[in-house]
Design an enzyme around this catalytic site. Structure first.
Site, mmCIF file in Angstrom:
data_model
loop_
_atom_site.group_PDB
_atom_site.id
_atom_site.type_symbol
_atom_site.label_atom_id
_atom_site.label_comp_id
_atom_site.label_asym_id
_atom_site.label_seq_id
_atom_site.Cartn_x
_atom_site.Cartn_y
_atom_site.Cartn_z
ATOM 1 N N GLY A 7 1.924 -5.228 7.778
ATOM 2 C CA GLY A 7 0.814 -5.782 7.020
ATOM 3 C C GLY A 7 -0.408 -5.935 7.899
ATOM 4 C CB SER A 8 -3.502 -7.859 7.380
ATOM 5 O OG SER A 8 -3.068 -9.209 7.319
ATOM 6 C CB THR A 9 -4.319 -7.510 12.695
ATOM 7 O OG1 THR A 9 -4.046 -6.126 12.945
ATOM 8 C CG2 THR A 9 -4.385 -8.255 14.016
ATOM 9 C CD GLU A 63 2.537 -0.201 10.754
ATOM 10 O OE1 GLU A 63 1.309 -0.306 10.950
ATOM 11 O OE2 GLU A 63 3.039 0.171 9.691
ATOM 12 C CB VAL A 89 -0.657 -11.771 7.447
ATOM 13 C CG1 VAL A 89 0.697 -12.384 7.088
ATOM 14 C CG2 VAL A 89 -1.686 -12.114 6.375
ATOM 15 N N GLY A 90 -0.127 -10.851 10.531
ATOM 16 C CA GLY A 90 0.824 -10.540 11.585
ATOM 17 C C GLY A 90 0.771 -11.515 12.744
ATOM 18 C CB CYS A 98 -1.596 0.827 8.684
ATOM 19 S SG CYS A 98 -0.156 1.912 8.806
ATOM 20 C CG ASN A 115 -0.293 -0.087 2.519
ATOM 21 O OD1 ASN A 115 0.622 -0.886 2.718
ATOM 22 N ND2 ASN A 115 -0.728 0.734 3.448
#
Length: 481
Positions: free
Chosen positions: A232-234, A254, A236-237, A288, A152
């Site tokens: 990235g996304s929560t 993050e 995948v995080g 984000c 992004n």
């Protein structure tokens, strides 16, 4: 027809994937193939880590002034390639010109901040009760770092993924998003290599979407990788953080946000509308830090909402390559469908669309906590407006989320705003401003499900360093037996 073909970047060279596979890199606006890139495998991850491990000792021993020179040169080179970044981000991720230009500005300054960090003190002298002993805390690089960069803000976030680790003396294997393999990986590797970064210090493995989990797992679990950083996304995080923890490796994560903009009853409404529009719809809301919920005092809620609707409804949508476009496409059809479903479900349950709802920038009100759009990260061109009775209710709603990345407070009373900022559970708060802001010298990161660890300034260097205790005896000590 693809405009270019790109390979992996390993050991300072562009090389094909060992299996010879490739994957298409699509233009989100036209749907056409922008580029064909190498589809790396687990075996390619291994040879990238091989290269990084081989280069580590030499890079860690490189004098700080030499590391600084490379990072500063890379920053200058990046700025000269602004036009290239504008074209690349329009074609690869649908980014409009202003957003792409900001990517260059911030990424260049991230490199300069990293260059400044190479000469930070690498330790301190400790007190000791042992006579004749010098006691030291020494900061040293960790080794090979696994870095993951999203699509992004591709130039910003690929640069951030590697700059602090490199400044601290680590080597890096970078896995960019499958939606931006060039802008989120290969591009910055090329800039740093041109600036003089030695072979193997930074390596990039691109992959096909269907191989993402396998490639990421191979990188994180390689025994020579000593730390992980992921943006990235929560969703995948959580996987990345769990995997790193299972292998006892530190991680900086993050992740997503459910960010609130508080508009207090003393706020300048015209300025607040401008702030909310920018915070909600910059990069089509795919940041984000984007504003998801505007919490506005009920005494000014309708006036604010009417002004917001008028401004948002006038924003030009379309081709990101057109300099007049403010809002380009979302990254792919899956993302477009997800945002549309969030809006549709809210409307079915009583929410009101004030503008948009046809793929354009959307403003909703009459939302309730039971709606998914109220609770889930939108990550697209939509925002909800929620009237609140007072400051306490605004804080309660802002905190009523698993996320905790950023918040903004629009008020003309900075003391009042600061008091509220102390009560909001986020890693970042901006008083008198909206939620989207970033500076390379500041500690950037969230709390709760928005992640842990910090990028930026000395915090970034510390995150990718190990602190050791070393003592030096200047006289023979006494032993009891």
């Amino acid at each position: 027809m693809a405009s270019e073909t790109r390979q992996l970047f390993i050991g300072g060279e562009s090389v094909p994937a060992l299996e010879g596979r490739t994957t298409d890199d699509l233009n989100p606006f036209t749907g056409e193939v922008h580029a064909v890139v190498a589809a790396g495998s687990v075996e390619d991850v291994t040879r990238a880590v091989d290269a990084a491990q081989e280069a580590f000792a030499g890079w860690a021993a490189t004098p700080p002034s030499a590391r600084r020179k490379i990072l500063l040169k890379a920053a200058d080179l990046l700025e000269t390639r602004t036009a290239e970044v504008v074209a690349l981000m329009a074609a690869e991720v649908g980014g409009v010109g202003g957003w792409a230009g900001f990517n260059v500005v911030l990424a260049s300054n991230i490199l300069r901040e990293a260059a400044a960090a190479v000469s930070q003190p690498v330790g301190e002298v400790l007190t000791t009760d042992t006579p004749g002993q010098l006691s030291l805390a020494l900061r040293e690089p960790l080794g090979v770092v696994a870095a993951f960069a999203p699509w992004n803000a591709p130039v910003i976030l690929s640069t951030r993924a590697v700059a602090a680790p490199l400044a601290a003396g680590n080597t890096v294997v970078l896995k960019p998003s499958e939606d931006a393999p060039i802008a989120a990986g290969l591009f910055i590797a090329g800039v740093l290599h041109e600036a003089g970064l030695p072979a193997g210090v930074l390596n990039v493995v691109t992959n096909a979407p269907e191989d993402a989990a396998e490639v990421a797992k191979a990188l994180i679990t390689d025994s020579r990788v000593r730390a992980v950083n992921f943006t990235g996304s929560t969703e995948v995080g959580r996987i990345v953080g769990t995997l790193a923890a299972q292998h006892l490796k530190p991680a900086v994560l993050e992740l997503g946000g459910k960010n609130s903009l508080l508009v207090l009853d003393d706020a300048d409404l015209d300025h607040s509308v401008d702030a909310a529009t920018f915070g909600s719809f910059h990069n089509a809301g795919q940041i984000c830090m984007s504003v998801d919920r505007v919490l506005v005092h009920e005494s000014v809620a309708e006036e604010f909402t009417a002004k917001l609707v008028a401004k948002v409804g006038s924003l030009p949508h379309g081709d990101p390559a057109d300099p007049g476009t403010v809002i380009g496409p979302v990254i792919n059809q899956r993302s477009a469908d997800r945002v549309a479903n969030l809006v549709a479900e809210a409307v079915e349950n009583g929410a009101r669309v004030r503008t948009g709802n046809d793929g354009t920038a959307t403003v909703l009100d009459n939302v309730s906590p039971s709606m998914r759009i109220f609770r889930e990260e939108i990550f697209g061109p939509a925002v909800v407006v929620v009237p609140v009775a007072d400051d306490d209710e605004a804080v309660a709603i802002a905190n009523d989320t698993e996320h905790g990345l950023t918040a903004g407070i629009m008020t003309e009373d900075s003391q009042r705003g600061f008091g509220l900022a102390r009560r909001i559970q986020t890693g970042i708060v901006h008083v008198g401003n909206q939620t989207v802001d970033d500076e390379p010298q500041a500690p950037f990161g969230g709390v709760k499900a928005s992640g842990y660890g910090r990028f930026g300034g000395r915090w970034g260097v510390e995150a990718f360093s190990a602190t050791r205790w070393v003592t030096i005896a200047s006289e023979h000590g006494h032993f009891p037996f």
